[in-house]
Design a protein around this motif. Structure first.
Motif, PDB file in Angstrom:
ATOM      1  N   ALA A   1       0.676  -1.416   0.103  1.00 24.00           N
ATOM      2  CA  ALA A   1      -0.006  -0.069   0.128  1.00 24.00           C
ATOM      3  C   ALA A   1       0.855   1.137  -0.085  1.00 24.00           C
ATOM      4  O   ALA A   1       1.811   1.342   0.730  1.00 24.00           O
ATOM      5  N   VAL A   2       0.296   2.171  -0.742  1.00 25.02           N
ATOM      6  CA  VAL A   2       1.190   3.271  -0.862  1.00 25.02           C
ATOM      7  C   VAL A   2       0.725   4.533   0.279  1.00 25.02           C
ATOM      8  O   VAL A   2       1.259   5.499   0.445  1.00 25.02           O
TER       9      VAL A   2
ATOM     10  N   ILE B   1      -6.004  -3.104   1.725  1.00 24.31           N
ATOM     11  CA  ILE B   1      -6.818  -3.928   1.570  1.00 24.31           C
ATOM     12  C   ILE B   1      -7.257  -4.432   2.846  1.00 24.31           C
ATOM     13  O   ILE B   1      -8.429  -4.376   3.227  1.00 24.31           O
ATOM     14  N   SER B   2      -6.289  -4.870   3.700  1.00 22.51           N
ATOM     15  CA  SER B   2      -6.413  -5.360   5.186  1.00 22.51           C
ATOM     16  C   SER B   2      -5.603  -4.860   6.240  1.00 22.51           C
ATOM     17  O   SER B   2      -4.755  -4.327   5.429  1.00 22.51           O
ATOM     18  N   PRO B   3      -5.788  -4.920   7.297  1.00 19.01           N
ATOM     19  CA  PRO B   3      -4.987  -4.448   8.179  1.00 19.01           C
ATOM     20  C   PRO B   3      -3.669  -4.845   8.353  1.00 19.01           C
ATOM     21  O   PRO B   3      -2.616  -4.371   8.604  1.00 19.01           O
TER      22      PRO B   3
ATOM     23  N   VAL C   1      15.166 -11.444  -9.859  1.00 18.31           N
ATOM     24  CA  VAL C   1      14.767  -9.944  -9.994  1.00 18.31           C
ATOM     25  C   VAL C   1      13.695  -9.580  -8.951  1.00 18.31           C
ATOM     26  O   VAL C   1      12.673 -10.307  -9.020  1.00 18.31           O
ATOM     27  N   PRO C   2      13.908  -8.692  -7.989  1.00 19.24           N
ATOM     28  CA  PRO C   2      13.064  -8.197  -7.068  1.00 19.24           C
ATOM     29  C   PRO C   2      12.063  -7.193  -7.572  1.00 19.24           C
ATOM     30  O   PRO C   2      12.716  -5.968  -7.952  1.00 19.24           O
ATOM     31  N   GLY C   3      10.628  -7.343  -7.715  1.00 18.35           N
ATOM     32  CA  GLY C   3       9.811  -6.407  -8.090  1.00 18.35           C
ATOM     33  C   GLY C   3       8.973  -6.284  -6.821  1.00 18.35           C
ATOM     34  O   GLY C   3       8.569  -7.131  -6.028  1.00 18.35           O
ATOM     35  N   VAL C   4       8.129  -5.091  -7.046  1.00 22.64           N
ATOM     36  CA  VAL C   4       6.898  -4.880  -5.891  1.00 22.64           C
ATOM     37  C   VAL C   4       5.907  -3.941  -6.459  1.00 22.64           C
ATOM     38  O   VAL C   4       6.109  -3.275  -7.558  1.00 22.64           O
ATOM     39  N   GLN C   5       4.707  -4.644  -6.218  1.00 18.78           N
ATOM     40  CA  GLN C   5       3.342  -3.867  -6.808  1.00 18.78           C
ATOM     41  C   GLN C   5       2.817  -3.009  -5.629  1.00 18.78           C
ATOM     42  O   GLN C   5       2.674  -3.230  -4.668  1.00 18.78           O
ATOM     43  N   ILE C   6       2.681  -1.781  -6.073  1.00 17.00           N
ATOM     44  CA  ILE C   6       2.482  -0.640  -5.398  1.00 17.00           C
ATOM     45  C   ILE C   6       0.838  -0.509  -5.801  1.00 17.00           C
ATOM     46  O   ILE C   6       0.563  -0.258  -6.806  1.00 17.00           O
ATOM     47  N   ALA C   7       0.241  -0.161  -4.650  1.00 20.26           N
ATOM     48  CA  ALA C   7      -1.337  -0.306  -4.770  1.00 20.26           C
ATOM     49  C   ALA C   7      -2.150   0.553  -3.801  1.00 20.26           C
ATOM     50  O   ALA C   7      -1.589   0.945  -2.582  1.00 20.26           O
ATOM     51  N   HIS C   8      -3.172   0.863  -4.177  1.00 23.87           N
ATOM     52  CA  HIS C   8      -4.500   1.404  -3.267  1.00 23.87           C
ATOM     53  C   HIS C   8      -5.757   0.706  -3.502  1.00 23.87           C
ATOM     54  O   HIS C   8      -6.160   0.505  -4.533  1.00 23.87           O
ATOM     55  N   ALA C   9      -6.156   0.228  -2.315  1.00 25.96           N
ATOM     56  CA  ALA C   9      -7.289  -0.816  -2.274  1.00 25.96           C
ATOM     57  C   ALA C   9      -8.684  -0.097  -2.722  1.00 25.96           C
ATOM     58  O   ALA C   9      -9.744  -0.541  -3.227  1.00 25.96           O
TER      59      ALA C   9
ATOM     60  N   ARG D   1     -12.344   1.433  -2.604  1.00 26.66           N
ATOM     61  CA  ARG D   1     -13.359   0.903  -1.950  1.00 26.66           C
ATOM     62  C   ARG D   1     -13.364  -0.543  -1.338  1.00 26.66           C
ATOM     63  O   ARG D   1     -14.222  -0.541  -0.652  1.00 26.66           O
ATOM     64  N   LYS D   2     -12.476  -1.319  -1.692  1.00 26.55           N
ATOM     65  CA  LYS D   2     -12.399  -2.553  -1.358  1.00 26.55           C
ATOM     66  C   LYS D   2     -11.411  -2.882  -0.253  1.00 26.55           C
ATOM     67  O   LYS D   2     -10.985  -3.571   0.288  1.00 26.55           O
ATOM     68  N   ALA D   3     -11.068  -1.432   0.345  1.00 28.22           N
ATOM     69  CA  ALA D   3     -10.006  -1.483   1.467  1.00 28.22           C
ATOM     70  C   ALA D   3     -10.713  -1.895   2.852  1.00 28.22           C
ATOM     71  O   ALA D   3     -11.931  -1.992   2.985  1.00 28.22           O
ATOM     72  N   SER D   4     -10.072  -2.061   3.833  1.00 30.25           N
ATOM     73  CA  SER D   4     -10.540  -2.185   5.458  1.00 30.25           C
ATOM     74  C   SER D   4     -11.413  -3.379   5.273  1.00 30.25           C
ATOM     75  O   SER D   4     -12.575  -3.298   5.934  1.00 30.25           O
ATOM     76  N   THR D   5     -10.805  -4.770   4.745  1.00 28.98           N
ATOM     77  CA  THR D   5     -11.351  -5.686   4.846  1.00 28.98           C
ATOM     78  C   THR D   5     -10.638  -6.798   5.672  1.00 28.98           C
ATOM     79  O   THR D   5      -9.394  -6.619   5.881  1.00 28.98           O
ATOM     80  N   ASP D   6     -11.031  -7.892   6.090  1.00 27.18           N
ATOM     81  CA  ASP D   6     -10.217  -8.904   6.963  1.00 27.18           C
ATOM     82  C   ASP D   6      -9.569  -9.870   6.126  1.00 27.18           C
ATOM     83  O   ASP D   6      -9.632  -9.853   4.843  1.00 27.18           O
ATOM     84  N   ALA D   7      -8.557 -10.613   6.575  1.00 31.65           N
ATOM     85  CA  ALA D   7      -7.974 -11.634   5.961  1.00 31.65           C
ATOM     86  C   ALA D   7      -8.905 -12.613   5.135  1.00 31.65           C
ATOM     87  O   ALA D   7     -10.129 -12.831   5.794  1.00 31.65           O
TER      88      ALA D   7
END
Length: 365
Positions: free
Chosen positions: A64-65, A71-73, A100-108, A110-116
């Motif tokens: 998360a940015v 997405i979850s806590p 090679v190490p890569g990373v996906q940067i993201a913002h969830a 309306r689908k944020a703040s959900t449980d595992a």
């Protein structure tokens, strides 16, 4: 040599083979306290095992940015220096194994703040370290989900800046590829689709307006990311709404993806990571081995942009055929790498390819 194990070059970066690890959330970071969003021992062991297994590129899960972009806590984050410093242990180990190490940067969005998912994946409230989600429009993801706050123009610009800051920290952390998450119904994908974007300002309505936010993020990331290193973009090639003949709901389509891929290429994106779905919870999706590969193949053929293919790719010969037939430039393996961290090594043995082996394992080669 097997085509699956031929190196692949993007800008100045050479990836040793075409077996790549798809980003898959682990929901295993601290949810509160000073180490919120910080990768820990689980992440080191999880990614390290796949690097030892010969995977050419490992794309670290949606990171998360901003705190509200998780997405979850329990999601990883890269909005502060404590988080990026902790990633260096992982990226250093991956590079030592030839990965090679890569990373996906993201913002969830309306689908944020959900449980595992193993706890049901339902929205969580403030007592469970939850927060209020945001989105392009005040439309909840599904029944029982909160109505997100509609982002203001100022809020949109803050998210753009958050993506740029995350990319800077990703490079400081030792990552060599950064992927912008525009798929699966998260914030960028929500802006792209008319199913979730009902705005009437410069960020909604027309195709150009709905893609504006995504391209602003790409430009901001490309501006701070080293010129010699690649930027990926992950997209859901379809919402699976208008692909169903009897479904009159309007959504993002394969035609939209091809059109947008040309824009992404012009803005400096080096590879499109092509997935589908995630934006409409009741969409009907016909799955099966390689069911998403044709979407990637079409982008590659019509736009000339390198692509990664995903979706029920689980066998060595299936993977090699995708590369041989020029349907994609790489395969991103998900669940099969959860089942078998050594998938790449086993596939190399089956197909006659080669992967780097740690000195400690030479007696088994």
């Amino acid at each position: 040599m097997s085509t699956l194990f031929e190196p692949f070059r993007l800008r100045s970066l050479t990836i040793p083979n075409r077996v790549w690890m798809s980003p898959m959330c682990q929901y295993s970071a601290d949810a509160s306290g000073p180490d919120i969003g910080v990768p820990g021992d689980w992440h080191f062991a999880h990614y390290g095992a796949r690097a030892v297994g010969g995977t050419g590129l490992i794309m670290v899960e949606a990171t998360a940015v901003s705190p509200e972009g998780r997405i979850s806590p329990g999601d990883l984050g890269i909005w502060n220096d404590r988080q990026s410093a902790a990633f260096r242990r992982i990226t250093s180990f991956l590079k030592e194994q030839g990965t090679v190490p890569g990373v996906q940067i993201a913002h969830a969005g309306r689908k944020a703040s959900t449980d595992a998912p193993w706890r049901g994946g339902a929205p969580v409230d403030h007592d469970a370290h939850g927060w209020q989600p945001v989105g392009p429009s005040p439309l909840p993801f599904d029944e029982g989900h909160p109505v997100p706050d509609e982002l203001t123009v100022e809020g949109i610009q803050q998210v753009v800046q958050d993506f740029a800051a995350a990319a800077r920290r990703a490079r400081d952390a030792g990552f060599e590829v950064v992927e912008i998450h525009g798929a699966h119904g998260y914030l960028i994908g929500e802006f792209l689709s008319p199913h979730t974007n009902h705005r009437t300002d410069a960020y909604g309505g027309s195709f150009a307006n709905r893609t504006r936010f995504a391209l602003e993020v790409v430009d901001a990331v490309r501006a701070v990311w080293p010129e010699e290193l690649p930027v990926f973009f992950r997209i859901s090639a379809t919402d699976w709404l208008t692909e169903n003949p009897d479904d009159e709901r309007e959504g993002w389509t394969a035609d939209d993806t091809v059109r947008f891929a040309a824009d992404l290429k012009a803005h400096g994106v080096d590879l499109l990571d092509v997935s589908t779905g995630g934006n409409a919870p009741k969409a009907r999706i016909a799955t099966g081995p390689g069911y998403q590969v044709p979407f990637a193949e079409r982008v590659r053929a019509e736009v000339g942009l390198p692509v990664g293919a995903v979706g029920e790719i689980s066998e060595a010969r299936q993977s090699e055929k995708i590369i041989e037939n020029r349907q994609a430039d790489a395969v991103l393996i998900g669940r099969e790498l959860l089942r078998d961290p050594y998938f790449a090594r086993h596939a190399a043995r089956e197909l006659g390819g080669e992967v780097a082996a740690p000195a400690q394992y030479h007696r088994a080669t």
